[in-house]
Design a protein around this motif. Structure first.
Motif, PDB file in Angstrom:
ATOM      1  N   GLU A 122       1.234  17.933 -12.043  1.00  0.00           N
ATOM      2  CA  GLU A 122       1.250  19.325 -11.609  1.00  0.00           C
ATOM      3  C   GLU A 122       2.411  20.101 -12.206  1.00  0.00           C
ATOM      4  O   GLU A 122       2.283  21.295 -12.509  1.00  0.00           O
ATOM      5  CB  GLU A 122       1.313  19.384 -10.081  1.00  0.00           C
ATOM      6  N   THR A 123       3.577  19.459 -12.384  1.00  0.00           N
ATOM      7  CA  THR A 123       4.763  20.160 -12.875  1.00  0.00           C
ATOM      8  C   THR A 123       4.886  20.144 -14.399  1.00  0.00           C
ATOM      9  O   THR A 123       5.263  21.143 -15.012  1.00  0.00           O
ATOM     10  CB  THR A 123       6.017  19.538 -12.256  1.00  0.00           C
ATOM     11  N   GLU A 124       4.575  19.013 -15.027  1.00  0.00           N
ATOM     12  CA  GLU A 124       4.773  18.887 -16.469  1.00  0.00           C
ATOM     13  C   GLU A 124       3.470  18.839 -17.252  1.00  0.00           C
ATOM     14  O   GLU A 124       3.483  18.965 -18.478  1.00  0.00           O
ATOM     15  CB  GLU A 124       5.580  17.614 -16.758  1.00  0.00           C
ATOM     16  N   GLY A 125       2.360  18.637 -16.581  1.00  0.00           N
ATOM     17  CA  GLY A 125       1.075  18.596 -17.281  1.00  0.00           C
ATOM     18  C   GLY A 125       0.790  17.270 -17.952  1.00  0.00           C
ATOM     19  O   GLY A 125      -0.208  17.164 -18.677  1.00  0.00           O
ATOM     20  N   ARG A 126       1.641  16.276 -17.729  1.00  0.00           N
ATOM     21  CA  ARG A 126       1.414  14.974 -18.339  1.00  0.00           C
ATOM     22  C   ARG A 126       0.586  14.105 -17.408  1.00  0.00           C
ATOM     23  O   ARG A 126       0.733  14.132 -16.198  1.00  0.00           O
ATOM     24  CB  ARG A 126       2.744  14.261 -18.641  1.00  0.00           C
ATOM     25  N   VAL A 127      -0.298  13.297 -18.022  1.00  0.00           N
ATOM     26  CA  VAL A 127      -1.139  12.380 -17.250  1.00  0.00           C
ATOM     27  C   VAL A 127      -0.459  11.010 -17.243  1.00  0.00           C
ATOM     28  O   VAL A 127      -0.250  10.401 -18.298  1.00  0.00           O
ATOM     29  CB  VAL A 127      -2.550  12.279 -17.843  1.00  0.00           C
ATOM     30  N   VAL A 128      -0.101  10.568 -16.071  1.00  0.00           N
ATOM     31  CA  VAL A 128       0.548   9.267 -15.898  1.00  0.00           C
ATOM     32  C   VAL A 128      -0.363   8.395 -15.032  1.00  0.00           C
ATOM     33  O   VAL A 128      -0.754   8.796 -13.930  1.00  0.00           O
ATOM     34  CB  VAL A 128       1.930   9.421 -15.236  1.00  0.00           C
ATOM     35  N   VAL A 129      -0.718   7.219 -15.574  1.00  0.00           N
ATOM     36  CA  VAL A 129      -1.569   6.299 -14.826  1.00  0.00           C
ATOM     37  C   VAL A 129      -0.710   5.541 -13.825  1.00  0.00           C
ATOM     38  O   VAL A 129       0.260   4.887 -14.219  1.00  0.00           O
ATOM     39  CB  VAL A 129      -2.287   5.314 -15.772  1.00  0.00           C
ATOM     40  N   PRO A 130      -1.003   5.647 -12.536  1.00  0.00           N
ATOM     41  CA  PRO A 130      -0.193   4.927 -11.537  1.00  0.00           C
ATOM     42  C   PRO A 130      -0.277   3.420 -11.774  1.00  0.00           C
ATOM     43  O   PRO A 130      -1.354   2.864 -11.978  1.00  0.00           O
ATOM     44  CB  PRO A 130      -0.831   5.314 -10.197  1.00  0.00           C
ATOM     45  N   ALA A 131       0.859   2.774 -11.783  1.00  0.00           N
ATOM     46  CA  ALA A 131       0.917   1.326 -12.011  1.00  0.00           C
ATOM     47  C   ALA A 131       0.675   0.575 -10.711  1.00  0.00           C
ATOM     48  O   ALA A 131       1.183   0.965  -9.650  1.00  0.00           O
ATOM     49  CB  ALA A 131       2.275   0.939 -12.593  1.00  0.00           C
ATOM     50  N   LEU A 132      -0.116  -0.470 -10.827  1.00  0.00           N
ATOM     51  CA  LEU A 132      -0.355  -1.322  -9.671  1.00  0.00           C
ATOM     52  C   LEU A 132       0.595  -2.509  -9.631  1.00  0.00           C
ATOM     53  O   LEU A 132       0.631  -3.234  -8.631  1.00  0.00           O
ATOM     54  CB  LEU A 132      -1.803  -1.817  -9.673  1.00  0.00           C
ATOM     55  N   PHE A 133       1.326  -2.720 -10.724  1.00  0.00           N
ATOM     56  CA  PHE A 133       2.284  -3.798 -10.788  1.00  0.00           C
ATOM     57  C   PHE A 133       3.550  -3.258 -11.419  1.00  0.00           C
ATOM     58  O   PHE A 133       3.519  -2.336 -12.240  1.00  0.00           O
ATOM     59  CB  PHE A 133       1.752  -4.983 -11.607  1.00  0.00           C
ATOM     60  N   GLY A 134       4.678  -3.846 -11.060  1.00  0.00           N
ATOM     61  CA  GLY A 134       5.935  -3.414 -11.621  1.00  0.00           C
ATOM     62  C   GLY A 134       7.058  -3.605 -10.631  1.00  0.00           C
ATOM     63  O   GLY A 134       6.862  -4.082  -9.497  1.00  0.00           O
ATOM     64  N   PRO A 135       8.266  -3.222 -11.022  1.00  0.00           N
ATOM     65  CA  PRO A 135       9.413  -3.432 -10.122  1.00  0.00           C
ATOM     66  C   PRO A 135       9.328  -2.614  -8.846  1.00  0.00           C
ATOM     67  O   PRO A 135       9.915  -3.000  -7.820  1.00  0.00           O
ATOM     68  CB  PRO A 135      10.610  -3.001 -10.987  1.00  0.00           C
ATOM     69  N   GLU A 167       1.010  12.284  -9.510  1.00  0.00           N
ATOM     70  CA  GLU A 167       0.364  13.571  -9.242  1.00  0.00           C
ATOM     71  C   GLU A 167       1.358  14.724  -9.378  1.00  0.00           C
ATOM     72  O   GLU A 167       1.025  15.796  -9.907  1.00  0.00           O
ATOM     73  CB  GLU A 167      -0.233  13.551  -7.819  1.00  0.00           C
ATOM     74  N   THR A 168       2.590  14.500  -8.947  1.00  0.00           N
ATOM     75  CA  THR A 168       3.619  15.544  -9.068  1.00  0.00           C
ATOM     76  C   THR A 168       3.950  15.822 -10.532  1.00  0.00           C
ATOM     77  O   THR A 168       4.124  16.974 -10.955  1.00  0.00           O
ATOM     78  CB  THR A 168       4.883  15.110  -8.315  1.00  0.00           C
ATOM     79  N   ILE A 169       4.039  14.746 -11.344  1.00  0.00           N
ATOM     80  CA  ILE A 169       4.320  14.930 -12.779  1.00  0.00           C
ATOM     81  C   ILE A 169       3.195  15.698 -13.453  1.00  0.00           C
ATOM     82  O   ILE A 169       3.426  16.577 -14.308  1.00  0.00           O
ATOM     83  CB  ILE A 169       4.527  13.559 -13.445  1.00  0.00           C
ATOM     84  N   ALA A 178       0.826  -1.210   0.000  1.00  0.00           N
ATOM     85  CA  ALA A 178       0.000   0.000   0.000  1.00  0.00           C
ATOM     86  C   ALA A 178       0.857   1.254   0.000  1.00  0.00           C
ATOM     87  O   ALA A 178       0.541   2.237  -0.681  1.00  0.00           O
ATOM     88  CB  ALA A 178      -0.930  -0.012   1.210  1.00  0.00           C
ATOM     89  N   ALA A 179       1.980   1.229   0.733  1.00  0.00           N
ATOM     90  CA  ALA A 179       2.865   2.392   0.752  1.00  0.00           C
ATOM     91  C   ALA A 179       3.521   2.613  -0.604  1.00  0.00           C
ATOM     92  O   ALA A 179       3.672   3.759  -1.061  1.00  0.00           O
ATOM     93  CB  ALA A 179       3.926   2.209   1.831  1.00  0.00           C
ATOM     94  N   ALA A 180       3.898   1.514  -1.281  1.00  0.00           N
ATOM     95  CA  ALA A 180       4.516   1.647  -2.601  1.00  0.00           C
ATOM     96  C   ALA A 180       3.518   2.191  -3.624  1.00  0.00           C
ATOM     97  O   ALA A 180       3.860   3.035  -4.452  1.00  0.00           O
ATOM     98  CB  ALA A 180       5.074   0.295  -3.053  1.00  0.00           C
ATOM     99  N   ILE A 181       2.272   1.731  -3.569  1.00  0.00           N
ATOM    100  CA  ILE A 181       1.253   2.229  -4.495  1.00  0.00           C
ATOM    101  C   ILE A 181       0.965   3.697  -4.232  1.00  0.00           C
ATOM    102  O   ILE A 181       0.807   4.502  -5.159  1.00  0.00           O
ATOM    103  CB  ILE A 181      -0.030   1.380  -4.366  1.00  0.00           C
ATOM    104  N   ALA A 182       0.924   4.078  -2.967  1.00  0.00           N
ATOM    105  CA  ALA A 182       0.704   5.489  -2.632  1.00  0.00           C
ATOM    106  C   ALA A 182       1.864   6.359  -3.114  1.00  0.00           C
ATOM    107  O   ALA A 182       1.653   7.494  -3.572  1.00  0.00           O
ATOM    108  CB  ALA A 182       0.511   5.635  -1.128  1.00  0.00           C
ATOM    109  N   LYS A 183       3.083   5.831  -3.039  1.00  0.00           N
ATOM    110  CA  LYS A 183       4.239   6.583  -3.505  1.00  0.00           C
ATOM    111  C   LYS A 183       4.186   6.796  -5.021  1.00  0.00           C
ATOM    112  O   LYS A 183       4.456   7.895  -5.526  1.00  0.00           O
ATOM    113  CB  LYS A 183       5.517   5.835  -3.121  1.00  0.00           C
ATOM    114  N   VAL A 184       3.812   5.735  -5.762  1.00  0.00           N
ATOM    115  CA  VAL A 184       3.703   5.861  -7.217  1.00  0.00           C
ATOM    116  C   VAL A 184       2.593   6.838  -7.587  1.00  0.00           C
ATOM    117  O   VAL A 184       2.729   7.652  -8.517  1.00  0.00           O
ATOM    118  CB  VAL A 184       3.449   4.467  -7.840  1.00  0.00           C
ATOM    119  N   ALA A 185       1.489   6.795  -6.851  1.00  0.00           N
ATOM    120  CA  ALA A 185       0.399   7.737  -7.122  1.00  0.00           C
ATOM    121  C   ALA A 185       0.824   9.165  -6.843  1.00  0.00           C
ATOM    122  O   ALA A 185       0.458  10.089  -7.582  1.00  0.00           O
ATOM    123  CB  ALA A 185      -0.815   7.353  -6.285  1.00  0.00           C
TER     124      ALA A 185
END
Length: 315
Positions: free
Chosen positions: A59-72, A55-57, A44-51
């Motif tokens: 706000e800063t770059e205007g790009r929409v990044v879908v938070p990954a639920l799986f990955g390294p 959100e930071t990307i 849960a902490a890792a998913i919150a960190k990715v989210a």
């Protein structure tokens, strides 16, 4: 043979205190539960960190990044590993806190104390049917007279076990004669019946029944069947003049049966009503009770009671 939980737990604890690496089965179970809980928290902490990074990307770059639920970056059941005591100790040593250094110095200054021998607090406790079954069928149990400390013969054990249930409330009163509806006879008939069929029979007080039936024993598997002993008088008039108060000899209420059946169905046990027919006094003399040959006149019948559970029985 059941595990000696107390002896095993205390022996392992002494080894742990002395520095040996060994855990009891209870400690292993608790460690697994703690690891599963920590895995969920880390994931849960890792998913919150990715989210938060997504959100930071945005706000800063205007790009929409879908938070990954799986990955390294997201731990999974195959990649996540619990923190060991060595890794935690290494982190504490790297931190170099004065408290750790102080405790380390205190540990080094302490001398080795002589260990006291471990006292075995466990003992084997048998019920009367279990004791008589071992003494009669296997001849592997010796029962001593508490007053003379001398071994009892098999006929003496047989009579004594029956008299235990007939003991008068006042010691000065004489002990009544042996009865055909003695609770020891009823319960031993059921115990011997299932033991002779290959079942491991244990007390069922935990589940509000008389016996539990295991295929191999409590150590290996859970009990599959719960037994309720129901005495039945061949001659109903014998129950009216009886001096014993047999449990479940009178018809029990529907609410009681439903409660017992539901309680055992929840723990995946099938309820069995075992009816023991008590021979009539008119055709069997009390002298037959002096030997186990009287069991030839008792009969055992089973009735399975199953509770319909719609959620489980749709297939």
């Amino acid at each position: 043979m059941e595990k000696r939980l107390f002896w095993e737990r205390e022996s392992v604890q002494k080894q742990v205190d002395s520095g040996a690496k060994k855990m009891t089965s209870e400690e292993i179970r608790e460690k697994r539960r703690a690891d599963r809980k920590q895995f969920k928290l880390d994931r849960a902490a890792a998913i919150a960190k990715v989210a938060a990074e997504a959100e930071t990307i945005f706000e800063t770059e205007g790009r929409v990044v879908v938070p990954a639920l799986f990955g390294p970056e997201i731990p999974s059941g195959a990649t996540w590993k619990p923190k060991t005591a060595e890794s935690e100790l290494a982190l504490e040593q790297e931190s170099g806190s004065p408290e750790n250094a102080k405790s380390k110095g205190e540990d080094e200054g302490e001398g080795e104390e002589e260990e006291e021998p471990l006292e075995d607090m466990e003992h084997l406790q048998l019920t009367l049917p279990e004791a008589f079954f071992l003494a009669w069928n296997f001849d592997c149990l010796t029962i001593l007279d508490p007053e003379t400390d001398e071994p009892l013969s098999l006929p003496e054990i047989w009579i004594t076990f029956q008299q235990i249930y007939l003991a008068p409330p006042i010691p000065t009163l004489p002990t009544p004669e042996l009865q055909l509806d003695n609770p020891f006879l009823i319960h031993y008939a059921v115990y011997h019946h299932y033991r002779s069929l290959g079942w491991v029979v244990k007390n069922g007080l935990k589940f509000c029944v008389d016996y539990l039936l295991y295929k191999r024993g409590p150590v290996f598997t859970h009990a599959e069947f719960a037994i309720v002993v129901c005495p039945v008088y061949e001659d109903p008039q014998d129950q009216e003049v009886s001096i014993t108060n047999l449990q479940n000899a009178s018809p029990f209420t529907w609410s009681w049966l439903s409660t017992i059946n539901r309680a055992n169905s929840q723990v995946m046990k099938t309820l069995i009503l075992t009816y023991v027919t008590i021979p009539a006094r008119s055709r069997l003399s009390r002298e037959m009770l002096n030997t186990p040959a009287c069991f030839a006149h008792y009969s055992v019948r089973e009735v399975i009671v199953r509770r319909f559970i719609p959620a489980r029985m749709r297939d």
